[in-house]
Design a protein around this motif. Structure first.
Motif, PDB file in Angstrom:
ATOM      1  N   ARG A   7       0.828  -1.207   0.000  1.00 41.55           N
ATOM      2  CA  ARG A   7       0.000   0.000   0.000  1.00 41.55           C
ATOM      3  C   ARG A   7       0.863   1.258   0.000  1.00 41.55           C
ATOM      4  N   LEU A   8       1.948   1.226   0.806  1.00 40.23           N
ATOM      5  CA  LEU A   8       2.842   2.381   0.890  1.00 40.23           C
ATOM      6  C   LEU A   8       3.526   2.639  -0.451  1.00 40.23           C
ATOM      7  N   LEU A   9       4.087   1.592  -1.045  1.00 35.09           N
ATOM      8  CA  LEU A   9       4.794   1.750  -2.321  1.00 35.09           C
ATOM      9  C   LEU A   9       3.848   2.206  -3.422  1.00 35.09           C
ATOM     10  N   SER A  10       2.662   1.642  -3.454  1.00 33.88           N
ATOM     11  CA  SER A  10       1.668   2.028  -4.456  1.00 33.88           C
ATOM     12  C   SER A  10       1.284   3.495  -4.298  1.00 33.88           C
ATOM     13  N   GLY A  11       1.107   3.919  -3.045  1.00 32.53           N
ATOM     14  CA  GLY A  11       0.759   5.311  -2.770  1.00 32.53           C
ATOM     15  C   GLY A  11       1.869   6.272  -3.159  1.00 32.53           C
ATOM     16  N   VAL A  12       3.111   5.878  -2.897  1.00 34.65           N
ATOM     17  CA  VAL A  12       4.258   6.722  -3.251  1.00 34.65           C
ATOM     18  C   VAL A  12       4.340   6.896  -4.763  1.00 34.65           C
ATOM     19  N   VAL A  13       4.158   5.804  -5.498  1.00 35.32           N
ATOM     20  CA  VAL A  13       4.197   5.872  -6.959  1.00 35.32           C
ATOM     21  C   VAL A  13       3.100   6.796  -7.478  1.00 35.32           C
ATOM     22  N   TYR A  14       1.899   6.654  -6.924  1.00 36.70           N
ATOM     23  CA  TYR A  14       0.753   7.485  -7.346  1.00 36.70           C
ATOM     24  C   TYR A  14       1.016   8.966  -7.087  1.00 36.70           C
ATOM     25  N   VAL A  15       1.446   9.297  -5.871  1.00 37.05           N
ATOM     26  CA  VAL A  15       1.686  10.697  -5.512  1.00 37.05           C
ATOM     27  C   VAL A  15       2.827  11.283  -6.333  1.00 37.05           C
ATOM     28  N   THR A  16       3.905  10.516  -6.495  1.00 30.40           N
ATOM     29  CA  THR A  16       5.052  10.982  -7.279  1.00 30.40           C
ATOM     30  C   THR A  16       4.652  11.251  -8.722  1.00 30.40           C
ATOM     31  N   LEU A  17       3.903  10.322  -9.309  1.00 35.19           N
ATOM     32  CA  LEU A  17       3.439  10.486 -10.688  1.00 35.19           C
ATOM     33  C   LEU A  17       2.572  11.730 -10.827  1.00 35.19           C
ATOM     34  N   LEU A  18       1.647  11.901  -9.897  1.00 34.22           N
ATOM     35  CA  LEU A  18       0.732  13.040  -9.972  1.00 34.22           C
ATOM     36  C   LEU A  18       1.484  14.364  -9.849  1.00 34.22           C
ATOM     37  N   LEU A  19       2.360  14.461  -8.853  1.00 34.57           N
ATOM     38  CA  LEU A  19       3.085  15.713  -8.633  1.00 34.57           C
ATOM     39  C   LEU A  19       4.061  16.008  -9.765  1.00 34.57           C
ATOM     40  N   PHE A  20       4.754  14.973 -10.248  1.00 37.25           N
ATOM     41  CA  PHE A  20       5.739  15.185 -11.299  1.00 37.25           C
ATOM     42  C   PHE A  20       5.070  15.620 -12.600  1.00 37.25           C
ATOM     43  N   VAL A  21       4.028  14.893 -13.001  1.00 37.17           N
ATOM     44  CA  VAL A  21       3.366  15.205 -14.266  1.00 37.17           C
ATOM     45  C   VAL A  21       2.681  16.565 -14.213  1.00 37.17           C
ATOM     46  N   THR A  22       2.053  16.871 -13.085  1.00 37.59           N
ATOM     47  CA  THR A  22       1.327  18.140 -12.963  1.00 37.59           C
ATOM     48  C   THR A  22       2.262  19.336 -12.995  1.00 37.59           C
ATOM     49  N   SER A  23       3.422  19.225 -12.354  1.00 34.40           N
ATOM     50  CA  SER A  23       4.339  20.365 -12.259  1.00 34.40           C
ATOM     51  C   SER A  23       5.543  20.224 -13.191  1.00 34.40           C
ATOM     52  N   TYR A  24       5.459  19.324 -14.177  1.00 32.81           N
ATOM     53  CA  TYR A  24       6.597  19.040 -15.055  1.00 32.81           C
ATOM     54  C   TYR A  24       7.082  20.274 -15.787  1.00 32.81           C
ATOM     55  N   SER A  25       6.148  21.089 -16.267  1.00 31.40           N
ATOM     56  CA  SER A  25       6.521  22.308 -16.981  1.00 31.40           C
ATOM     57  C   SER A  25       5.370  23.288 -16.881  1.00 31.40           C
ATOM     58  N   ASP A  26       5.542  24.434 -17.516  1.00 32.43           N
ATOM     59  CA  ASP A  26       4.477  25.422 -17.530  1.00 32.43           C
ATOM     60  C   ASP A  26       3.373  25.042 -18.520  1.00 32.43           C
ATOM     61  N   SER A  27       3.603  24.011 -19.310  1.00 35.15           N
ATOM     62  CA  SER A  27       2.609  23.550 -20.267  1.00 35.15           C
ATOM     63  C   SER A  27       1.592  22.643 -19.570  1.00 35.15           C
ATOM     64  N   PRO A  28       0.312  22.772 -19.879  1.00 31.87           N
ATOM     65  CA  PRO A  28      -0.702  21.933 -19.238  1.00 31.87           C
ATOM     66  C   PRO A  28      -0.867  20.568 -19.877  1.00 31.87           C
ATOM     67  N   ASN A  29      -0.108  20.279 -20.953  1.00 35.59           N
ATOM     68  CA  ASN A  29      -0.355  19.065 -21.729  1.00 35.59           C
ATOM     69  C   ASN A  29      -0.212  17.784 -20.915  1.00 35.59           C
ATOM     70  N   SER A  30       0.862  17.677 -20.124  1.00 38.14           N
ATOM     71  CA  SER A  30       1.080  16.459 -19.345  1.00 38.14           C
ATOM     72  C   SER A  30      -0.017  16.274 -18.303  1.00 38.14           C
ATOM     73  N   PHE A  31      -0.388  17.367 -17.647  1.00 45.80           N
ATOM     74  CA  PHE A  31      -1.477  17.327 -16.664  1.00 45.80           C
ATOM     75  C   PHE A  31      -2.787  16.926 -17.326  1.00 45.80           C
ATOM     76  N   PHE A  32      -3.064  17.523 -18.462  1.00 50.23           N
ATOM     77  CA  PHE A  32      -4.299  17.258 -19.202  1.00 50.23           C
ATOM     78  C   PHE A  32      -4.379  15.788 -19.624  1.00 50.23           C
ATOM     79  N   LEU A  33      -3.280  15.235 -20.116  1.00 49.74           N
ATOM     80  CA  LEU A  33      -3.261  13.843 -20.557  1.00 49.74           C
ATOM     81  C   LEU A  33      -3.377  12.881 -19.378  1.00 49.74           C
ATOM     82  N   LEU A  34      -2.716  13.203 -18.264  1.00 49.20           N
ATOM     83  CA  LEU A  34      -2.774  12.334 -17.091  1.00 49.20           C
ATOM     84  C   LEU A  34      -4.202  12.200 -16.588  1.00 49.20           C
ATOM     85  N   PHE A  35      -4.894  13.332 -16.451  1.00 52.83           N
ATOM     86  CA  PHE A  35      -6.250  13.254 -15.917  1.00 52.83           C
ATOM     87  C   PHE A  35      -7.244  12.723 -16.944  1.00 52.83           C
TER      88      PHE A  35
END
Length: 276
Positions: A7-35
């Motif tokens: 559960r811990l490892l799965s949660g870490v992967v999820y949070v890391t993916l969300l934060l990294f993709v959302t704040s990857y750049s000033d472009s919304p494309n990665s955030f838009f595709l993830l959601f």
């Protein structure tokens, strides 16, 4: 591997993916595709949960609507989407507090699918925009407030919780935990306004007020969102909405709070925009 470690490892992967993709750049494309990807999985899980068989046409329609709402956006369309979503949110609340209803009719299944799953993801994709500027800190801050509320509601509830919040739907949630989560969310909102956004001191009090109100809204409706998804699972007779996240369940199990919070936060931002 123990269930807690999984559960811990799965949660870490999820949070890391969300934060990294959302704040990857000033472009919304990665955030838009993830959601958009999250929405696809959520549609599939919800169709399975409430027993809708024709999933593929719904997924295609949901994707088309998601894409179209972002590329052809205007204020009027945003308000219409918000009104429709709030209407279904109220319907969800009525379902939650209806102690007798244990079956969902066919028309309501599609109404819930559109207004509880598809439209909220469209709104989530609109929230980080300040005019034409993509501001990932906004959506990240909302997630931080949701995680703060969930974490401290659990800690306070487990420590001193005695009075059940809605025992028939979620036996572990307590009134003490609910208010504990809210208090710490408000504190997190203050810290976000002071340190994360680095506001101009001239507008600091306004920023604190906005994030305090946001924290209260998020605390209330994220809790309700979690309870509503629990209601759907109870009607379906299942523990989790899916199995994509080991130890956590499905995407709906992880995003049930944000999809219910989104329209109410978006409404608050529209009011702020109108007043300003």
């Amino acid at each position: 591997m123990s269930e807690s470690l999984t559960r811990l490892l799965s949660g870490v992967v999820y949070v890391t993916l969300l934060l990294f993709v959302t704040s990857y750049s000033d472009s919304p494309n990665s955030f838009f595709l993830l959601f958009g990807f999250f929405m696809l999985i959520a549609i599939y899980e919800f169709c399975q949960l409430i027993n809708i068989n024709k999933i593929l046409p719904i997924i295609v329609g949901g994707v088309a609507f998601y894409l179209g709402s972002q590329f052809r956006t205007n204020k009027t369309n945003d308000i219409l989407i918000l009104i429709a979503t709030l209407f279904v949110s109220i319907k969800c609340l009525l379902l939650l507090f209806n102690t007798k209803k244990e079956k969902i009719d066919t028309i309501s299944k599609y109404i819930y699918l559109i207004g509880y799953v598809i439209l909220p993801f469209i709104i989530i994709a609109k929230i980080p925009f300040d005019g034409n500027n993509f501001r990932p800190k906004i959506i990240i801050s909302i997630f931080i407030l949701i995680w703060t509320n969930d974490t401290f509601a659990y800690i306070v509830g487990k420590s001193i919780g005695k009075h059940k919040l809605l025992e028939k739907i979620s036996p572990k949630k307590t009134i003490e935990g609910f208010f504990g989560g809210m208090v710490f969310s408000v504190l997190a909102g203050f810290l976000i306004s002071k340190y994360y956004f680095h506001p101009n001191p001239k507008y600091f009090n306004t920023s604190v007020l906005i994030w305090t109100v946001s924290a209260i809204i998020i605390s209330i409706f994220s809790t309700l969102g979690d309870l509503i998804e629990s209601k759907f699972k109870r009607i379906a007779g299942v523990k989790d909405s899916g199995k994509i996240m080991p130890g956590h369940g499905g995407i709906l199990d992880r995003l049930d709070s944000i999809i219910f919070v989104a329209p109410f936060v978006f409404l608050f931002y529209q009011i702020l925009d109108y007043v300003s």
